[in-house]
Design a protein around this motif. Structure first.
Motif, PDB file in Angstrom:
ATOM      1  N   GLY A 128      -4.724  16.309  -9.573  1.00  0.00           N
ATOM      2  CA  GLY A 128      -3.471  16.776 -10.149  1.00  0.00           C
ATOM      3  C   GLY A 128      -2.292  16.249  -9.369  1.00  0.00           C
ATOM      4  O   GLY A 128      -2.190  16.478  -8.160  1.00  0.00           O
ATOM      5  N   MET A 129      -1.392  15.520 -10.028  1.00  0.00           N
ATOM      6  CA  MET A 129      -0.235  14.929  -9.362  1.00  0.00           C
ATOM      7  C   MET A 129       1.028  15.171 -10.178  1.00  0.00           C
ATOM      8  O   MET A 129       1.018  15.078 -11.411  1.00  0.00           O
ATOM      9  CB  MET A 129      -0.419  13.411  -9.207  1.00  0.00           C
ATOM     10  N   GLY A 130       2.136  15.493  -9.492  1.00  0.00           N
ATOM     11  CA  GLY A 130       3.419  15.624 -10.157  1.00  0.00           C
ATOM     12  C   GLY A 130       3.899  14.285 -10.694  1.00  0.00           C
ATOM     13  O   GLY A 130       3.643  13.232 -10.092  1.00  0.00           O
ATOM     14  N   ASN A 131       4.600  14.309 -11.813  1.00  0.00           N
ATOM     15  CA  ASN A 131       5.005  13.065 -12.469  1.00  0.00           C
ATOM     16  C   ASN A 131       6.082  12.291 -11.721  1.00  0.00           C
ATOM     17  O   ASN A 131       6.296  11.107 -11.990  1.00  0.00           O
ATOM     18  CB  ASN A 131       5.475  13.357 -13.890  1.00  0.00           C
ATOM     19  N   SER A 132       6.770  12.937 -10.785  1.00  0.00           N
ATOM     20  CA  SER A 132       7.812  12.230 -10.037  1.00  0.00           C
ATOM     21  C   SER A 132       7.251  11.438  -8.861  1.00  0.00           C
ATOM     22  O   SER A 132       7.975  10.664  -8.240  1.00  0.00           O
ATOM     23  CB  SER A 132       8.857  13.230  -9.528  1.00  0.00           C
ATOM     24  N   ALA A 182       0.822  -1.209   0.000  1.00  0.00           N
ATOM     25  CA  ALA A 182       0.000   0.000   0.000  1.00  0.00           C
ATOM     26  C   ALA A 182       0.854   1.255   0.000  1.00  0.00           C
ATOM     27  O   ALA A 182       1.911   1.303   0.634  1.00  0.00           O
ATOM     28  CB  ALA A 182      -0.917   0.005   1.214  1.00  0.00           C
ATOM     29  N   ASN A 183       0.384   2.269  -0.706  1.00  0.00           N
ATOM     30  CA  ASN A 183       1.001   3.590  -0.661  1.00  0.00           C
ATOM     31  C   ASN A 183      -0.060   4.598  -0.232  1.00  0.00           C
ATOM     32  O   ASN A 183      -1.259   4.431  -0.513  1.00  0.00           O
ATOM     33  CB  ASN A 183       1.562   3.979  -2.022  1.00  0.00           C
ATOM     34  N   LEU A 184       0.376   5.639   0.450  1.00  0.00           N
ATOM     35  CA  LEU A 184      -0.537   6.668   0.924  1.00  0.00           C
ATOM     36  C   LEU A 184       0.140   8.023   0.746  1.00  0.00           C
ATOM     37  O   LEU A 184       1.277   8.208   1.172  1.00  0.00           O
ATOM     38  CB  LEU A 184      -0.875   6.446   2.403  1.00  0.00           C
ATOM     39  N   ALA A 185      -0.559   8.966   0.107  1.00  0.00           N
ATOM     40  CA  ALA A 185       0.051  10.266  -0.179  1.00  0.00           C
ATOM     41  C   ALA A 185      -0.963  11.384   0.024  1.00  0.00           C
ATOM     42  O   ALA A 185      -2.102  11.285  -0.434  1.00  0.00           O
ATOM     43  CB  ALA A 185       0.574  10.302  -1.607  1.00  0.00           C
ATOM     44  N   PRO A 186      -0.554  12.462   0.700  1.00  0.00           N
ATOM     45  CA  PRO A 186      -1.440  13.623   0.836  1.00  0.00           C
ATOM     46  C   PRO A 186      -1.372  14.503  -0.402  1.00  0.00           C
ATOM     47  O   PRO A 186      -0.317  14.644  -1.022  1.00  0.00           O
ATOM     48  CB  PRO A 186      -0.862  14.349   2.060  1.00  0.00           C
ATOM     49  N   MET A 187      -2.486  15.074  -0.786  1.00  0.00           N
ATOM     50  CA  MET A 187      -2.520  16.017  -1.899  1.00  0.00           C
ATOM     51  C   MET A 187      -3.707  16.953  -1.708  1.00  0.00           C
ATOM     52  O   MET A 187      -4.611  16.679  -0.936  1.00  0.00           O
ATOM     53  CB  MET A 187      -2.605  15.296  -3.248  1.00  0.00           C
ATOM     54  N   SER A 188      -3.660  18.101  -2.408  1.00  0.00           N
ATOM     55  CA  SER A 188      -4.761  19.057  -2.275  1.00  0.00           C
ATOM     56  C   SER A 188      -5.098  19.697  -3.614  1.00  0.00           C
ATOM     57  O   SER A 188      -5.604  20.805  -3.662  1.00  0.00           O
ATOM     58  CB  SER A 188      -4.413  20.143  -1.248  1.00  0.00           C
ATOM     59  N   SER A 189      -4.804  18.971  -4.692  1.00  0.00           N
ATOM     60  CA  SER A 189      -5.194  19.442  -6.020  1.00  0.00           C
ATOM     61  C   SER A 189      -6.281  18.512  -6.543  1.00  0.00           C
ATOM     62  O   SER A 189      -6.024  17.611  -7.341  1.00  0.00           O
ATOM     63  CB  SER A 189      -3.993  19.446  -6.973  1.00  0.00           C
TER      64      SER A 189
END
Length: 211
Positions: free
Chosen positions: A46-50, A28-35
């Protein structure tokens, strides 16, 4: 009088999302984002390609959008400068990022299986949206360094106490989402927690707080 500043970021104020995805090895992976924004039964992300999450969504074509309440700000901030990608660029190292393969443990959150997708839910999040990726669009200017994902929401999980009794609607007086404005955390109208992300991005972040 209006001025014309060259703004470094454009996070005017959006809900924080913890994106659950599945790595190539099944972990599992977990990532915060706000786009993110929603319309009908779809959302745009919206996510950066890296980002490891970008690679996961392109490969697996599914995710879970976990929406934390403002009371979960500590857990979200623990994820702010972590990356699931083993190769960390020098620029990110300078900002304070480090590789962390087990994001759930690092954030002290609980992994919960989804019903219709293989990506994980976050048990502590009061709203969880299981999604399938329907389209991916190169995004960014002047370089195409990000991806805009169109996802379809296939199942919604909501804490019962947030639902208006006898309806299929969420009570906006009871739902207090965690909001990010210019890399700072807000609940309601109050700046509620210092932000590691703001520090890493050299944003002014010594603000007046109520908690």
């Amino acid at each position: 009088m209006h001025k014309t500043p060259e703004l470094k970021v454009m996070y005017f104020g959006t809900p924080v999302v913890l994106i659950g995805s599945r790595n190539e090895d099944g972990t599992a992976n977990l990532a915060p984002m706000s786009s993110a924004w929603w319309l009908g039964q779809c959302a745009m992300l919206g996510m950066g390609n890296s980002a490891r999450t970008t690679a996961n969504l392109l490969r697996e074509r599914e995710c879970v959008l976990n929406l934390p309440s403002s009371s979960m700000v500590d857990a979200v901030d623990r994820l702010a400068l972590l990356t699931g990608a083993p190769a960390v660029s020098p620029r990110r190292v300078e900002q304070g990022y480090r590789y962390e393969p087990d994001k759930f443990s690092a954030a002290r959150l609980t992994q919960q299986p989804a019903d219709l997708v293989g990506a994980p839910r976050v048990a502590e999040c009061p709203i969880q949206l299981e999604c399938r990726v329907t389209a991916a669009h190169p995004f960014g200017a002047p370089a195409l360094n990000a991806t805009a994902f169109q996802v379809e929401i296939v199942r919604v999980h909501v804490e019962e106490e947030l639902i208006i009794p006898g309806t299929h609607y969420i009570d906006p007086l009871k739902w207090d989402p965690l909001i990010m404005k210019f890399c700072e955390f807000f609940g309601g109208a109050d700046n509620i927690h210092p932000s590691r992300l703001a520090e890493g991005w050299n944003m002014p972040h010594e603000l007046q707080r109520t908690a």
